[in-house]
Design a protein around this motif. Structure first.
Motif, PDB file in Angstrom:
ATOM      1  N   TRP A 105      12.809   0.030  -6.259  1.00 47.80           N
ATOM      2  CA  TRP A 105      12.502   0.141  -4.910  1.00 47.80           C
ATOM      3  C   TRP A 105      11.261   0.347  -4.694  1.00 47.80           C
ATOM      4  O   TRP A 105      10.096  -0.495  -4.208  1.00 47.80           O
ATOM      5  CB  TRP A 105      13.424   0.721  -4.044  1.00 47.80           C
ATOM      6  CG  TRP A 105      12.928   0.952  -2.445  1.00 47.80           C
ATOM      7  CD1 TRP A 105      12.406  -0.230  -1.875  1.00 47.80           C
ATOM      8  CD2 TRP A 105      11.552   1.828  -1.799  1.00 47.80           C
ATOM      9  NE1 TRP A 105      11.546   0.391  -0.329  1.00 47.80           N
ATOM     10  CE2 TRP A 105      11.577   1.201  -0.389  1.00 47.80           C
ATOM     11  CE3 TRP A 105      10.801   2.717  -2.550  1.00 47.80           C
ATOM     12  CZ2 TRP A 105      11.233   1.978   0.008  1.00 47.80           C
ATOM     13  CZ3 TRP A 105      10.069   3.609  -1.726  1.00 47.80           C
ATOM     14  CH2 TRP A 105       9.908   2.554   0.176  1.00 47.80           C
ATOM     15  N   LYS A 116       8.994  -2.961  -6.553  1.00 50.25           N
ATOM     16  CA  LYS A 116       9.449  -3.827  -5.291  1.00 50.25           C
ATOM     17  C   LYS A 116      10.204  -5.003  -4.948  1.00 50.25           C
ATOM     18  O   LYS A 116      10.241  -6.330  -4.697  1.00 50.25           O
ATOM     19  CB  LYS A 116       8.037  -4.335  -5.186  1.00 50.25           C
ATOM     20  CG  LYS A 116       6.521  -3.387  -5.566  1.00 50.25           C
ATOM     21  CD  LYS A 116       6.842  -1.824  -4.696  1.00 50.25           C
ATOM     22  CE  LYS A 116       5.468  -0.918  -4.723  1.00 50.25           C
ATOM     23  NZ  LYS A 116       5.806   0.370  -3.863  1.00 50.25           N
ATOM     24  N   GLY A 175       3.819  -3.876  -0.817  1.00 57.53           N
ATOM     25  CA  GLY A 175       5.741  -3.701  -0.829  1.00 57.53           C
ATOM     26  C   GLY A 175       5.084  -1.746  -0.831  1.00 57.53           C
ATOM     27  O   GLY A 175       5.959  -1.475  -1.350  1.00 57.53           O
ATOM     28  N   ASN A 176       3.618  -1.581  -0.876  1.00 52.78           N
ATOM     29  CA  ASN A 176       4.033   0.170  -0.277  1.00 52.78           C
ATOM     30  C   ASN A 176       3.868   0.920   0.546  1.00 52.78           C
ATOM     31  O   ASN A 176       3.289   0.314   1.190  1.00 52.78           O
ATOM     32  CB  ASN A 176       2.039   0.741  -1.386  1.00 52.78           C
ATOM     33  CG  ASN A 176       1.746  -0.049  -2.421  1.00 52.78           C
ATOM     34  OD1 ASN A 176       2.608   0.124  -3.616  1.00 52.78           O
ATOM     35  ND2 ASN A 176       0.888  -0.444  -2.507  1.00 52.78           N
ATOM     36  N   VAL A 177       4.733   1.187   0.644  1.00 52.79           N
ATOM     37  CA  VAL A 177       5.217   1.290   2.640  1.00 52.79           C
ATOM     38  C   VAL A 177       6.903   3.332   2.253  1.00 52.79           C
ATOM     39  O   VAL A 177       7.132   3.507   0.947  1.00 52.79           O
ATOM     40  CB  VAL A 177       6.359   0.508   2.649  1.00 52.79           C
ATOM     41  CG1 VAL A 177       7.554   0.291   1.310  1.00 52.79           C
ATOM     42  CG2 VAL A 177       7.338   0.900   3.765  1.00 52.79           C
ATOM     43  N   ASP A 178       6.261   3.877   2.607  1.00 56.46           N
ATOM     44  CA  ASP A 178       7.160   4.954   2.975  1.00 56.46           C
ATOM     45  C   ASP A 178       8.690   4.651   3.330  1.00 56.46           C
ATOM     46  O   ASP A 178       8.959   3.861   4.361  1.00 56.46           O
ATOM     47  CB  ASP A 178       6.739   6.056   4.075  1.00 56.46           C
ATOM     48  CG  ASP A 178       5.066   7.199   3.228  1.00 56.46           C
ATOM     49  OD1 ASP A 178       5.201   7.139   1.597  1.00 56.46           O
ATOM     50  OD2 ASP A 178       4.856   7.278   3.488  1.00 56.46           O
ATOM     51  N   PRO A 179       9.579   5.639   2.509  1.00 54.07           N
ATOM     52  CA  PRO A 179      11.070   5.698   2.491  1.00 54.07           C
ATOM     53  C   PRO A 179      11.313   5.766   3.853  1.00 54.07           C
ATOM     54  O   PRO A 179      12.191   4.797   4.597  1.00 54.07           O
ATOM     55  CB  PRO A 179      11.289   6.327   1.947  1.00 54.07           C
ATOM     56  CG  PRO A 179      10.515   6.980   0.944  1.00 54.07           C
ATOM     57  CD  PRO A 179       9.421   6.969   1.537  1.00 54.07           C
TER      58      PRO A 179
END
Lengths: 326, 326
Positions: A275, A279, B312-316
C-alpha cells in the motif's frame, strides 16, 4: 486435452485470452530494491480483470467448451477468485455459471460473483464437501465442471502471466535468477514455471504458502503429494487448498526449487508495504509471495527476482487491520 | 528553453526520461465501464516512481542542468509530490536537493523526501511565502530553482505521460473522445494536452479541481488567470495551487474544453472505488479527476474517456476514512 501441458499450450492460451485478459505490467520500486538489496520486479495480477489472475485460466478453459455444452452451463467451486474469474468468463462467452463457495469467503468475493451474474451456492468449509456439491449440480444439469487448477487449459491459461513476465524480461534484456509465486492448488505456479523455465532454464522457482498450510513445501521435500492437517483458519484464504493439485504437481515436482512460508502477520505487513510504496491493493493470499521476500526466507541480495502479487480482493476490515502496520 | 513547449519537446523529454521514469500502463475496469456507460481507460501515475507523475518533469528538468551548476544543487517548493520527484531525480543525477514544504503536508510526503536524501525546509502555508523562502536559499547557495509547473522542461516532462497514453491508444486503434486530468499549477494537463491534441485533435481536455479551488475553471471561462480566495483547507492538498501557472495557461487556454470540480467527499468516494475495483491506491488530489467522473460532471455515455490518477501518496488516517465508504 488431458495430457500434461507444454510450453506451446501456454503460447496457445495467450492467443486465446488475448484481447480479453489484460496484459499486466512488470513494476519496480526503489524502496523495495533498497530494502532487499537486489532487483525485484513485481507482476501485479491484482490489476487483472476481476482482481486476480484467475480470469486467465477460466477464460482459456471456458472458451474451449463446445457450443452444445455451453447452454448447459458451467459449475465451479472456489473460495472466491476462481469464482469471479469463471463468472466473468462465462458472462463474456454467454454461458450460465453456478459457483459453489465457502460460507466464510470474503464478502467482496461473493458479491463480485453475484454482480457478474453467477449463481452462488454456499457450503461450510470445515464440514462440507465442495466437490460433492459441485458434482451433484453438474450431474443434475449437465453443466461442465471447471476445476480451479487440475486442468491443462486452466494451468496453461494461468501460465500466460508467466509468459508475459518472460517476454517483458527478454524485451528488456534482463536475466532472471528467481521467480516467487504463491501456491494453493499449484496451477498458477505450474503454468508460470513452464513459461519461465522455457526462457530462463536456470531460474529458481519458489512456492510461497501460508504458515501451517505448506503442503507444497512438504510435498516437494517428500517427493509426493502430502496434505495439510488444518483446512481453515488463515487470513490467506485464497491459497489454503488442502493438497497440491495432481496435474500441477506433475510439473511442479520437477520445476520448483522449494517452498517458503509467510504467517498471517507477515502478509499484513506485506499488504501495508505494498500500500505504502507500490500503491497497489493486495489481499492476504495475494501477498504471500511478497511477504516471503520481506520476511527474509528468500535470499534476494544481488539477484533479480520476480514476485507475483496474485490478487487484491480483500474485505475492508482486514485491510484496515493491515493499514495499522504502516 | 524559455519559449512555449511544443510537441517535439515532449518526444524529446520522452527520450530523456526513458529508462528512468516508468512507462505506466493504461488500465480498464469492467465495473467502472458499466457504471459510467462508456469506455474508461485509466492512466495510473500513482505507479510512477515516488508515487506520482512529478518525477517525469523533475528528471527532464534536472538532467538539463550544466555540470558546473549541478554541484551548487537545486531548490524546489512543493506540497510533496514535486518534492519527492525532485529529490529522486537529484539523487539519481548526483545533485544536492533542498525542498521547501508546507508544514501541513502529509507526513508520508515529507518522509519520502527525507528518505531520498533531500533536505526539507518547512513553511506555514497560510502565512508564509514559499517562493521567497526558496529564492533566499537559491540566492545564498547558487542552487538552481526547480519550479513545479512554470517551466518548459517540466511541462514537457509531465507531458510524457500523455504521450504514452496517445501511443498506447494508437497502437490499439482506439479513438479518444475526452481526457480528464487534475490541474494544480496546470503543468501536467498542459503537457499531456499537447501530446493528446497532437494525436487526437478533436479530443476534449477537461481540468479537474477541488471544489472551492477552481481557478482553472474560472480562468478558462474568464479568458485570463484568476485566483482562488482560499489558500488552504482541502484534503486535495496536491492541487490547491492559488492561480494557474503563467506558462501552462498559455497552452491550457487554447487546449482545454473547460473545468470540473470534486468535493473532498467526492474524492474519498473515488479513493474507495479505486481501492475496491481498480486495486490501486490514490491520494485525494490524485483522485480528483476520477471523482469528477463518478460525481457525474462529465458525460461519459458511449464515449471513450482517459482519466489520470496522478498520485498515491496519502496518509493512512485519511485512507482509513475513505475505506469507511466501501
Amino acid at each position: 486435452m488431458s495430457r500434461l501441458p507444454e510450453y506451446s499450450d501456454i503460447t496457445d492460451a495467450a492467443r486465446q485470452v488475448s484481447g480479453e485478459a489484460f496484459r499486466t505490467p512488470l513494476l519496480e520500486n526503489d524502496v523495495l530494491n533498497e530494502r532487499l538489496g537486489g532487483r525485484i520486479l513485481i507482476k501485479p495480477e491484482c490489476l487483472q480483470r476481476t482482481g486476480s489472475f484467475k480470469f486467465r485460466g477460466a477464460y482459456n478453459r471456458l472458451s474451449r467448451i463446445a457450443a452444445d455444452d455451453k447452454v448447459k452451463g458451467v459449475v465451479a467451486f472456489s473460495s472466491g477468485n476462481h469464482a469471479q474469474g469463471v463468472a466473468l468468463a462465462a458472462k463474456l462467452l454467454g454461458i450460465p455459471a453456478t459457483i459453489v463457495m465457502p460460507s466464510d469467503a470474503p464478502l467482496v468475493k461473493i458479491d463480485g460473483v453475484r454482480r457478474l451474474g453467477g449463481i452462488v451456492v454456499e457450503y461450510d468449509r470445515a464440514t462440507g464437501d465442495r466437490e460433492a456439491v459441485s458434482a451433484e449440480i453438474a450431474g443434475r444439469t449437465g453443466a461442465t465442471m471447471v476445476p480451479s487448477y487440475d486442468d491443462p487449459f486452466i494451468i496453461a491459461g494461468q501460465g500466460t502471466a508467466g509468459l508475459e513476465v518472460a517476454e517483458d524480461l527478454r524485451a528488456r534484456d534482463i536475466p532472471l535468477d528467481q521467480f516467487v509465486c504463491c501456491a494453493g492448488g499449484g496451477g498458477l505456479i505450474a503454468g508460470c514455471g513452464l513459461a519461465i523455465k522455457h526462457h530462463f532454464p536456470n531460474c529458481d522457482i519458489w512456492a510461497a504458502e501460508p504458515e501451517g498450510f505448506d503442503d507444497h513445501k512438504r510435498s516437494l521435500a517428500a517427493g509426493e503429494r502430502v496434505s495439510n492437517e488444518r483446512k481453515s483458519g488463515s487470513l490467506q484464504d485464497a491459497i489454503i487448498t488442502p493438497t497440491p493439485g495432481a496435474l500441477p504437481f506433475q510439473l511442479n515436482r520437477n520445476q520448483l526449487t522449494g517452498g517458503v512460508t509467510a504467517s498471517d502477520d507477515d502478509t499484513l505487513e506485506a499488504i501495508a508495504f505494498i500500500w505504502k510504496h507500490l500503491k497497489l491493493v493486495a489481499e492476504p493470499g495475494g501477498a504471500t509471495a511478497f511477504a516471503s521476500l520481506l520476511n527474509g526466507q528468500i535470499e534476494t541480495s544481488d539477484k533479480t527476482t520476480v514476485v507475483m502479487i496474485t490478487g487484491g480482493n480483500v474485505d475492508p476490515a482486514i485491510y484496515r487491520q493491515a493499514l495499522e502496520r504502516v
